[in-house]
Design a protein around this motif. Structure first.
Motif, PDB file in Angstrom:
ATOM      1  N   ASN A  67       2.009 -40.134  17.388  1.00 26.28           N
ATOM      2  CA  ASN A  67       0.631 -40.092  17.888  1.00 26.28           C
ATOM      3  C   ASN A  67       0.389 -41.200  18.908  1.00 26.28           C
ATOM      4  O   ASN A  67      -0.268 -40.989  19.928  1.00 26.28           O
ATOM      5  CB  ASN A  67      -0.364 -40.182  16.740  1.00 26.28           C
ATOM      6  N   PHE A  68       0.913 -42.384  18.636  1.00 30.71           N
ATOM      7  CA  PHE A  68       0.820 -43.502  19.573  1.00 30.71           C
ATOM      8  C   PHE A  68       1.483 -43.137  20.900  1.00 30.71           C
ATOM      9  O   PHE A  68       0.920 -43.354  21.975  1.00 30.71           O
ATOM     10  CB  PHE A  68       1.488 -44.735  18.947  1.00 30.71           C
ATOM     11  N   TYR A  69       2.675 -42.569  20.825  1.00 29.47           N
ATOM     12  CA  TYR A  69       3.427 -42.149  22.014  1.00 29.47           C
ATOM     13  C   TYR A  69       2.618 -41.159  22.860  1.00 29.47           C
ATOM     14  O   TYR A  69       2.494 -41.313  24.075  1.00 29.47           O
ATOM     15  CB  TYR A  69       4.754 -41.530  21.566  1.00 29.47           C
ATOM     16  N   LEU A  70       2.043 -40.157  22.221  1.00 33.11           N
ATOM     17  CA  LEU A  70       1.288 -39.137  22.950  1.00 33.11           C
ATOM     18  C   LEU A  70       0.022 -39.708  23.598  1.00 33.11           C
ATOM     19  O   LEU A  70      -0.307 -39.365  24.736  1.00 33.11           O
ATOM     20  CB  LEU A  70       0.908 -37.985  22.017  1.00 33.11           C
ATOM     21  N   LYS A  71      -0.667 -40.587  22.889  1.00 33.90           N
ATOM     22  CA  LYS A  71      -1.944 -41.117  23.398  1.00 33.90           C
ATOM     23  C   LYS A  71      -1.777 -42.237  24.414  1.00 33.90           C
ATOM     24  O   LYS A  71      -2.513 -42.312  25.393  1.00 33.90           O
ATOM     25  CB  LYS A  71      -2.801 -41.600  22.228  1.00 33.90           C
ATOM     26  N   ILE A  72      -0.806 -43.105  24.214  1.00 30.65           N
ATOM     27  CA  ILE A  72      -0.645 -44.268  25.086  1.00 30.65           C
ATOM     28  C   ILE A  72       0.252 -43.970  26.292  1.00 30.65           C
ATOM     29  O   ILE A  72      -0.092 -44.303  27.420  1.00 30.65           O
ATOM     30  CB  ILE A  72      -0.092 -45.479  24.298  1.00 30.65           C
ATOM     31  N   TYR A  73       1.394 -43.344  26.061  1.00 28.19           N
ATOM     32  CA  TYR A  73       2.360 -43.148  27.146  1.00 28.19           C
ATOM     33  C   TYR A  73       2.257 -41.789  27.829  1.00 28.19           C
ATOM     34  O   TYR A  73       2.835 -41.585  28.886  1.00 28.19           O
ATOM     35  CB  TYR A  73       3.784 -43.412  26.652  1.00 28.19           C
ATOM     36  N   LYS A  74       1.555 -40.852  27.220  1.00 33.84           N
ATOM     37  CA  LYS A  74       1.308 -39.535  27.820  1.00 33.84           C
ATOM     38  C   LYS A  74       2.560 -38.981  28.513  1.00 33.84           C
ATOM     39  O   LYS A  74       2.666 -38.994  29.736  1.00 33.84           O
ATOM     40  CB  LYS A  74       0.140 -39.617  28.796  1.00 33.84           C
ATOM     41  N   PRO A  75       3.525 -38.497  27.735  1.00 27.73           N
ATOM     42  CA  PRO A  75       4.784 -38.021  28.322  1.00 27.73           C
ATOM     43  C   PRO A  75       4.557 -36.971  29.404  1.00 27.73           C
ATOM     44  O   PRO A  75       3.641 -36.163  29.317  1.00 27.73           O
ATOM     45  CB  PRO A  75       5.542 -37.439  27.127  1.00 27.73           C
ATOM     46  N   LEU A 135       2.845 -41.509  12.884  1.00 25.37           N
ATOM     47  CA  LEU A 135       1.958 -42.475  13.539  1.00 25.37           C
ATOM     48  C   LEU A 135       2.536 -42.937  14.878  1.00 25.37           C
ATOM     49  O   LEU A 135       1.813 -43.037  15.871  1.00 25.37           O
ATOM     50  CB  LEU A 135       1.718 -43.677  12.626  1.00 25.37           C
ATOM     51  N   LEU A 136       3.836 -43.198  14.898  1.00 26.13           N
ATOM     52  CA  LEU A 136       4.502 -43.590  16.143  1.00 26.13           C
ATOM     53  C   LEU A 136       4.412 -42.468  17.173  1.00 26.13           C
ATOM     54  O   LEU A 136       4.185 -42.710  18.360  1.00 26.13           O
ATOM     55  CB  LEU A 136       5.959 -43.960  15.861  1.00 26.13           C
ATOM     56  N   ARG A 191       6.466 -34.496  30.154  1.00 32.28           N
ATOM     57  CA  ARG A 191       6.911 -33.150  29.766  1.00 32.28           C
ATOM     58  C   ARG A 191       6.133 -32.742  28.520  1.00 32.28           C
ATOM     59  O   ARG A 191       5.688 -33.614  27.760  1.00 32.28           O
ATOM     60  CB  ARG A 191       8.421 -33.122  29.526  1.00 32.28           C
ATOM     61  N   PRO A 192       5.933 -31.454  28.298  1.00 30.90           N
ATOM     62  CA  PRO A 192       5.252 -31.024  27.065  1.00 30.90           C
ATOM     63  C   PRO A 192       5.977 -31.588  25.841  1.00 30.90           C
ATOM     64  O   PRO A 192       7.198 -31.469  25.733  1.00 30.90           O
ATOM     65  CB  PRO A 192       5.346 -29.500  27.117  1.00 30.90           C
ATOM     66  N   THR A 193       5.222 -32.215  24.945  1.00 36.66           N
ATOM     67  CA  THR A 193       5.792 -32.883  23.770  1.00 36.66           C
ATOM     68  C   THR A 193       4.868 -32.674  22.576  1.00 36.66           C
ATOM     69  O   THR A 193       3.662 -32.846  22.689  1.00 36.66           O
ATOM     70  CB  THR A 193       5.941 -34.395  24.030  1.00 36.66           C
ATOM     71  N   ARG A 194       5.465 -32.300  21.449  1.00 33.52           N
ATOM     72  CA  ARG A 194       4.687 -32.116  20.213  1.00 33.52           C
ATOM     73  C   ARG A 194       5.484 -32.666  19.040  1.00 33.52           C
ATOM     74  O   ARG A 194       6.713 -32.740  19.088  1.00 33.52           O
ATOM     75  CB  ARG A 194       4.415 -30.621  19.955  1.00 33.52           C
ATOM     76  N   PHE A 195       4.769 -32.988  17.977  1.00 34.96           N
ATOM     77  CA  PHE A 195       5.378 -33.490  16.744  1.00 34.96           C
ATOM     78  C   PHE A 195       5.062 -32.523  15.609  1.00 34.96           C
ATOM     79  O   PHE A 195       3.942 -32.027  15.506  1.00 34.96           O
ATOM     80  CB  PHE A 195       4.849 -34.895  16.425  1.00 34.96           C
ATOM     81  N   PHE A 196       6.071 -32.279  14.765  1.00 36.30           N
ATOM     82  CA  PHE A 196       5.949 -31.313  13.675  1.00 36.30           C
ATOM     83  C   PHE A 196       6.554 -31.898  12.403  1.00 36.30           C
ATOM     84  O   PHE A 196       7.385 -32.798  12.455  1.00 36.30           O
ATOM     85  CB  PHE A 196       6.697 -30.017  14.020  1.00 36.30           C
ATOM     86  N   ASN A 197       6.167 -31.315  11.274  1.00 36.43           N
ATOM     87  CA  ASN A 197       6.751 -31.700   9.994  1.00 36.43           C
ATOM     88  C   ASN A 197       7.953 -30.833   9.624  1.00 36.43           C
ATOM     89  O   ASN A 197       8.799 -31.259   8.852  1.00 36.43           O
ATOM     90  CB  ASN A 197       5.710 -31.614   8.875  1.00 36.43           C
ATOM     91  N   HIS A 198       8.027 -29.606  10.172  1.00 40.50           N
ATOM     92  CA  HIS A 198       9.089 -28.663   9.808  1.00 40.50           C
ATOM     93  C   HIS A 198       9.641 -27.972  11.044  1.00 40.50           C
ATOM     94  O   HIS A 198       8.873 -27.666  11.975  1.00 40.50           O
ATOM     95  CB  HIS A 198       8.551 -27.604   8.838  1.00 40.50           C
ATOM     96  N   LYS A 199      10.927 -27.684  11.032  1.00 42.97           N
ATOM     97  CA  LYS A 199      11.591 -27.009  12.151  1.00 42.97           C
ATOM     98  C   LYS A 199      10.935 -25.654  12.451  1.00 42.97           C
ATOM     99  O   LYS A 199      10.754 -25.274  13.598  1.00 42.97           O
ATOM    100  CB  LYS A 199      13.081 -26.819  11.847  1.00 42.97           C
TER     101      LYS A 199
END
Length: 117
Positions: A96-104, A93-94, A106-114
């Motif tokens: 998703n908030f980071y991606l939508k509000i702060y729009k990094p 959730l944090l 640099r390319p940034t993604r979140f994953f559950n597994h390496k």
């Protein structure tokens, strides 16, 4: 052999494939001062602009000031792109908030597994 540096809140290495691996320790909160230490550690390990793979420790977190800070490229000068491996729904959730509000910047993604990263 991969060189690693261990600090109070994290362990970082630069592997032979050519990216940084940052493992945040369990039960810690990352602040802007910790980001300065992370950037200094990247400089010590290799100092090149490379991808970074970040593992969120169990129950580790950060705050909105730190999220805003890391979204700016000049504050993370050695990170070409970022892949976060999250360990809880609250980290997801944090993220998703980071991606939508702060729009990094640099390319940034979140994953559950390496493997997915």
């Amino acid at each position: 052999m991969t060189k690693s540096i261990s600090e109070n809140k994290f362990i970082m290495s630069y592997n032979q494939v050519g990216y940084y691996e940052l493992s945040i320790k369990d039960n810690v909160e990352i602040f802007v001062d910790d980001i300065h230490l992370i950037v200094n550690t990247q400089k010590q390990l290799n100092g090149s602009k490379s991808p970074i793979l970040i593992f969120g420790g169990q129950y580790s977190t950060t705050n909105t000031e730190t999220l805003k800070y890391i979204s700016v490229n000049e504050n993370m000068p050695f990170s070409k792109c970022a892949a976060f491996i999250v360990s809880s729904i609250s980290q997801k959730l944090l993220g998703n908030f980071y991606l939508k509000i702060y729009k990094p910047q640099r390319p940034t993604r979140f994953f559950n597994h390496k493997e997915d990263a």
